[in-house]
Design an enzyme around this catalytic site. Structure first.
Site, PDB file in Angstrom:
ATOM      1  N   ARG A  17     -10.682   3.666  -1.467  1.00 29.32           N
ATOM      2  CA  ARG A  17     -10.274   2.814  -0.344  1.00 29.32           C
ATOM      3  C   ARG A  17     -10.597   3.546   0.958  1.00 29.32           C
ATOM      4  O   ARG A  17      -9.805   4.368   1.422  1.00 29.32           O
ATOM      5  CB  ARG A  17      -8.762   2.540  -0.390  1.00 29.32           C
TER       6      ARG A  17
ATOM      7  N   CYS B 105      -9.677  -2.818 -10.493  1.00 30.94           N
ATOM      8  CA  CYS B 105      -9.098  -1.726  -9.711  1.00 30.94           C
ATOM      9  C   CYS B 105      -7.749  -2.133  -9.116  1.00 30.94           C
ATOM     10  O   CYS B 105      -7.154  -1.390  -8.354  1.00 30.94           O
ATOM     11  CB  CYS B 105     -10.058  -1.265  -8.627  1.00 30.94           C
TER      12      CYS B 105
ATOM     13  N   ARG C  73     -15.611   1.501  -1.571  1.00 33.53           N
ATOM     14  CA  ARG C  73     -15.424   0.164  -1.012  1.00 33.53           C
ATOM     15  C   ARG C  73     -15.568   0.225   0.504  1.00 33.53           C
ATOM     16  O   ARG C  73     -15.017   1.113   1.152  1.00 33.53           O
ATOM     17  CB  ARG C  73     -14.035  -0.347  -1.382  1.00 33.53           C
TER      18      ARG C  73
ATOM     19  N   HIS D 191       0.799  -1.230   0.000  1.00 37.23           N
ATOM     20  CA  HIS D 191       0.000   0.000   0.000  1.00 37.23           C
ATOM     21  C   HIS D 191       0.829   1.275   0.000  1.00 37.23           C
ATOM     22  O   HIS D 191       0.379   2.314  -0.471  1.00 37.23           O
ATOM     23  CB  HIS D 191      -1.059  -0.038   1.097  1.00 37.23           C
TER      24      HIS D 191
ATOM     25  N   GLU E   9     -11.366 -10.836  -5.901  1.00 38.39           N
ATOM     26  CA  GLU E   9      -9.942 -10.900  -5.567  1.00 38.39           C
ATOM     27  C   GLU E   9      -9.568 -12.240  -4.945  1.00 38.39           C
ATOM     28  O   GLU E   9      -8.442 -12.445  -4.518  1.00 38.39           O
ATOM     29  CB  GLU E   9      -9.523  -9.718  -4.682  1.00 38.39           C
TER      30      GLU E   9
ATOM     31  N   ARG F 129       2.021 -10.594  -1.129  1.00 38.49           N
ATOM     32  CA  ARG F 129       2.332  -9.395  -1.926  1.00 38.49           C
ATOM     33  C   ARG F 129       3.346  -8.480  -1.256  1.00 38.49           C
ATOM     34  O   ARG F 129       3.866  -7.555  -1.874  1.00 38.49           O
ATOM     35  CB  ARG F 129       1.035  -8.630  -2.277  1.00 38.49           C
TER      36      ARG F 129
ATOM     37  N   ASN G 291      -4.377  -7.118  -7.212  1.00 44.17           N
ATOM     38  CA  ASN G 291      -3.282  -7.124  -6.215  1.00 44.17           C
ATOM     39  C   ASN G 291      -3.435  -8.347  -5.320  1.00 44.17           C
ATOM     40  O   ASN G 291      -2.469  -9.037  -5.020  1.00 44.17           O
ATOM     41  CB  ASN G 291      -3.328  -5.862  -5.355  1.00 44.17           C
ATOM     42  N   ASP G 292      -4.681  -8.581  -4.904  1.00 39.87           N
ATOM     43  CA  ASP G 292      -4.922  -9.761  -4.076  1.00 39.87           C
ATOM     44  C   ASP G 292      -5.160 -11.006  -4.922  1.00 39.87           C
ATOM     45  O   ASP G 292      -4.682 -12.081  -4.575  1.00 39.87           O
ATOM     46  CB  ASP G 292      -6.109  -9.514  -3.138  1.00 39.87           C
TER      47      ASP G 292
HETATM   48  C1  PEP Z   1      -6.684  -5.384  -4.952  1.00 37.39           C
HETATM   49  O1  PEP Z   1      -6.559  -6.284  -4.125  1.00 37.39           O
HETATM   50  O2  PEP Z   1      -6.369  -5.500  -6.146  1.00 37.39           O
HETATM   51  C2  PEP Z   1      -7.205  -4.070  -4.549  1.00 37.39           C
HETATM   52  C3  PEP Z   1      -7.501  -3.148  -5.442  1.00 37.39           C
HETATM   53  O3  PEP Z   1      -7.369  -3.823  -3.231  1.00 37.39           O
HETATM   54  P1  PEP Z   1      -6.179  -3.537  -2.213  1.00 37.39           P
HETATM   55  O4  PEP Z   1      -4.936  -3.252  -3.014  1.00 37.39           O
HETATM   56  O5  PEP Z   1      -6.585  -2.361  -1.402  1.00 37.39           O
HETATM   57  O6  PEP Z   1      -6.095  -4.793  -1.432  1.00 37.39           O
HETATM   58 MG    MG Z   2      -7.494  -6.229  -2.197  1.00 30.51          MG
END
Ligand code: PEP
Ligand code: MG
Length: 572
Positions: A295, A501, A331, A188, A430, A464, A453-454
């Site tokens: 977020r 996203c 979200r 993040h 995700e 990650r 990302n997840d």
């Molecule tokens: C993701 O997981 O791709 C996402 C957009 O949420 P975050 O990065 O906040 O987990």
């Molecule tokens: Mg996520």
């Protein structure tokens, strides 16, 4: 010397290093001989601490508000407390104790006194006393307390890691970039660097050990290269690269008011990811067509306690109003993983990314969940609200979340409070289980947004945050592309849209594949929007469809990457 890391946010910075690391304080038990000198040292340290606290106080008032600034008024009071000073001086005089040790003994006594009180508020003051004590003792020992708020010249911050709230505190005027030892492209702090448009490199493993405060470095956020104490030739070369980067940005900027359309008239939506209402300016300045992910957890993280329904309502209303009738996907709370709340006690978990996070936590703490949903419903009359649930794994979780949302609607109706009757409800895809079962989920939501990302970390079983397994962050891997295709196709069959996203949506190699797979909405850091719009304006959708189809037939991430690069070269 050159150190390589993971390019986390594009751009070049050439500046002095400011190391942000915890100070190592060792207090000796050495007796002193010169009492007057020791008391002068003590008074000077208190004076410097108060001056610093005053600066932090004023900056906090400017950046946040008076309420947060008052914390530092309390710190100043502790630093100048006459009773603490009297007891410390007594110890120096009578026991010949050195001033650092004496301050530590006395302040610890006060901290424990607070801790033993019945009142929760007073108990918490122990933390303040220890905080002030550390500052005063550091000054007695001539050590630098690494406080990012005190940066008042242009620097590149170097740290082991930066938490998202550390990153949020960085002042863009002075912090021209940051480099960390750990972290990955989707941690993040990296995501925030992109939204703050600060060049950044993460996951260098050992930058902290290889630079000193004041060293000059070049940071190239595109390639993940750090040049320590560069030669004049290096500086000239990178300045040239920087000029080229600026020229490219000027070309992309021409696309600000244009539609996101391919050469054969396929229109898609390019939206932005935001972390707070402050980011809206950047969305507008970068031609964002809406918000594909807000977020909301940062609203919780930048607070000392859970934000109230009214506080949340104000933030959501501000975002919806500023974007007029454009789509805004908000979200619900996604806390856990690398995002913590100091004031929410959570059990220690061996695998926090697989743990009790996000919607899982909200379904247990329905009090928190309902506060947020009520605030969202109340704000809905000011724009085009889409509510999105994170980390859904099961249809039953989605159904429970929707039932709670309906309960909140009934509560508001009974209280005579208005909300829009056209709120869309969707989920983040995700977790692979949801992608595989997307046909079923598609019947019960208004939209999907793929959180790669997840999704990537769960598909390849690779944390990650862990740079040792960062090679498994494979956005072009056909196994992931096939999962994405399942989701897009399932949504279209039910007449709903799919967005993305995760960071992959703004990746210049992945985006054309996603376009070809039929993705409807691309939500990314605002700073990537214009570049992506420019890219799409040069591409044919029909050709991207054929390209994407072929990508699904390869075996590896590398093969897809090579093939797409080659195809795009022919197209642009
Ligand atoms: C993701 O997981 O791709 C996402 C957009 O949420 P975050 O990065 O906040 O987990
Ligand atoms: Mg996520």
């Amino acid at each position: 010397m050159i150190i390589k890391g993971i390019g986390a946010s594009d751009g070049i910075a050439i500046n002095k290093v400011f190391k942000l690391e915890p100070v190592n304080i060792v207090i000796s038990e050495d007796k002193i001989t010169d009492i007057t000198n020791e008391i002068t040292k003590l008074n000077n340290a208190i004076k410097t601490s108060v001056e610093e606290l005053q600066v932090i106080r004023d900056k906090t008032a400017l950046k946040l508000d008076e309420e947060h600034a008052m914390i530092f008024d309390a710190h100043i009071q502790i630093a100048t407390d006459p009773e603490i000073a009297r007891q410390v001086e007594d110890m120096i005089k009578s026991d010949k104790m050195n001033s650092a040790q004496a301050f530590s003994v006395v302040s610890e006594m006060f901290a424990q006194m607070f801790e033993n009180m019945d009142n929760d508020y007073m108990k918490e003051r122990a933390v303040d006393v220890r905080d002030v004590s550390l500052r005063v003792i550091a000054h007695i020992l001539g050590k630098k307390l690494n406080d990012p708020t005190l940066i008042d010249e242009e620097v590149i911050v170097v740290a082991n890691d930066l938490t998202p709230s550390d990153t949020a505190q960085l002042d863009r005027k002075f912090v021209k970039g940051f480099i960390t030892n750990i972290g990955g492209r989707t941690s993040h702090s990296a995501i925030m660097a992109r939204s703050l448009e600060i060049p950044a490199i993460v996951g260098t493993k050992n930058i902290l050990e290889n630079v000193n405060d004041g060293d000059f470095v070049i940071l190239d956020g595109e390639t993940g290269t750090v040049v320590i104490n560069p030669s004049n030739k290096d500086i000239v070369e990178y300045k040239k690269k920087n000029t080229e980067h600026q020229q490219q940005k000027a070309l992309w900027a021409k696309y600000i008011d244009k539609p996101s359309i391919t050469t054969d008239n396929k229109v898609v939506e390019l939206a932005a990811n935001i972390g707070s209402p402050d980011d809206i300016e950047s969305v507008i300045n970068n031609g964002g067509e809406g918000v594909g992910l807000y977020r909301t957890e940062f609203l919780y993280m930048n607070n000392d306690n859970f934000p109230t329904e009214d506080e949340q309502y104000v933030a959501y209303k501000m975002v919806l109003e500023s974007l007029k009738n454009s789509k805004v996907v908000i979200r619900t709370l996604d806390i856990g993983g690398d995002k913590h709340l100091d004031y929410l006690k959570m059990d220690e978990e061996l695998n926090p990314f697989l743990g009790h996070r996000a919607l899982r936590l909200c379904l247990e703490r329905t009090d928190l969940f309902k506060t947020q949903l009520r605030a969202l419903l109340r704000s809905s009359i000011y724009g085009n609200l889409h509510i999105m649930f994170p980390m859904v794994a099961l249809l039953t979780e989605l159904r429970t979340a929707k039932t709670i949302l309906e309960e909140c609607k009934i509560e508001l109706k009974n209280e005579g409070i208005k909300y829009s009757d056209d709120i869309k409800v969707g989920i983040m895809v995700e977790i692979p289980a949801v992608a595989i079962l997307a046909d079923q989920f598609a019947k019960e939501v208004d939209f999907f947004s793929i959180g790669t990302n997840d999704l990537i970390q769960y598909t390849f079983a690779a944390d990650r945050m862990n740079q040792k397994v960062s090679y498994l962050y494979q956005p072009y891997n056909p196994s992931l592309l096939r999962l994405i295709k399942l989701v897009i196709d399932a949504s279209h069959k039910e007449g709903i849209w799919t967005g993305m996203c995760g960071e992959m949506a703004g990746d210049q190699i992945a985006a054309p594949i996603l376009l070809g797979l039929g993705l409807d909405e691309f939500s990314m850091s605002a700073s990537s929007i214009l570049q992506t719009r420019y890219l799409f304006s040069k591409l044919s959708f029909t050709k991207m469809e054929a390209m994407a189809k072929k990508c699904l037939t390869f075996g590896t991430h590398e093969e897809v990457k090579e093939y797409v690069k080659k195809t795009l070269k022919g197209e642009k």
